[in-house]
Write a protein that holds these residues in place. Structure first.
Motif, PDB file in Angstrom:
ATOM      1  N   ARG A 134      92.383  45.022  35.700  1.00 12.99           N
ATOM      2  CA  ARG A 134      92.002  44.065  36.722  1.00 12.99           C
ATOM      3  C   ARG A 134      92.092  44.730  38.087  1.00 12.99           C
ATOM      4  N   TYR A 139      86.899  44.376  38.200  1.00 11.31           N
ATOM      5  CA  TYR A 139      87.605  45.101  37.148  1.00 11.31           C
ATOM      6  C   TYR A 139      87.303  46.589  37.270  1.00 11.31           C
ATOM      7  N   GLN A 154      83.220  40.612  36.655  1.00  8.28           N
ATOM      8  CA  GLN A 154      83.708  39.880  35.490  1.00  8.28           C
ATOM      9  C   GLN A 154      82.607  39.630  34.469  1.00  8.28           C
ATOM     10  N   PHE A 166      88.955  36.193  29.071  1.00 14.18           N
ATOM     11  CA  PHE A 166      89.056  36.430  30.511  1.00 14.18           C
ATOM     12  C   PHE A 166      89.563  35.192  31.250  1.00 14.18           C
TER      13      PHE A 166
END
Length: 175
Positions: A134, A139, A154, A166
């Motif tokens: 993260r 990410y 994401q 997630f």
């Protein structure tokens, strides 16, 4: 001191070798200033995936089709359907995905990876390992084989890691 025919041949041969090494080194020095592309493919060009493994399941090529196998007994139903069409789409996603390279190479030694993907490629002895972390703006995907850090959002992370949940919140570290 005079050189004979053999001596002059040796002088010519060694001088040609020195010129070759000089020009080869000069060529590498001139091209070393070029920067790596900002966007790179996740897997090498023209790679052929034989198997793709996540912590909870393994997807492997069986002839011309794909098979998904659960690696965890009594695991909850996967978040995505393991139909042949979805498996082919996932493998194609990994083969064609292009991500931007992080400008600063991040240090992840204090942070556990959210999830891991192991990719076996044809012609490679060892698998390629990708760890997902993260980041404040999305990410990071750490390519352990090439020591690259790739940025992804994401939505892209969900496409590459469809079985990872997630929606749960990670605890924030105080570091």
């Amino acid at each position: 001191m005079q050189l004979g025919r053999k001596g002059w041949n040796n002088v010519v041969i060694f001088s040609m070798l020195l010129m070759i090494f000089f020009f080869n080194g000069l060529h590498t020095k001139l091209n070393s200033g070029a920067e790596q592309p900002r966007v790179q493919t996740v897997l090498p060009a023209q790679s052929f995936i034989l198997a793709l493994e996540f912590p909870d399941q393994k997807i492997e090529r069986i002839g011309t089709s794909w098979r998904a196998t659960a690696l965890v007994k009594n695991a909850p139903v996967s978040l995505w359907q393991t139909t042949t069409v979805n498996l082919v789409a996932l493998v194609n996603e990994w083969q064609s995905m292009q991500l931007s390279v992080a400008e600063k190479q991040q240090a992840f030694h204090n942070t556990p990876a959210l999830t891991v993907a192991t990719v076996w490629l044809a012609g490679e002895q060892l698998p390629w390992l990708y760890q997902l972390y993260r980041a404040p703006q999305g990410y990071y995907l750490l390519d352990k084989s090439n020591q690259r850090v790739l940025l992804l959002d994401q939505q892209t992370a969900q496409r590459l890691f469809p079985s990872f949940n997630f929606s749960h919140k990670e605890p924030k570290s105080n570091a």
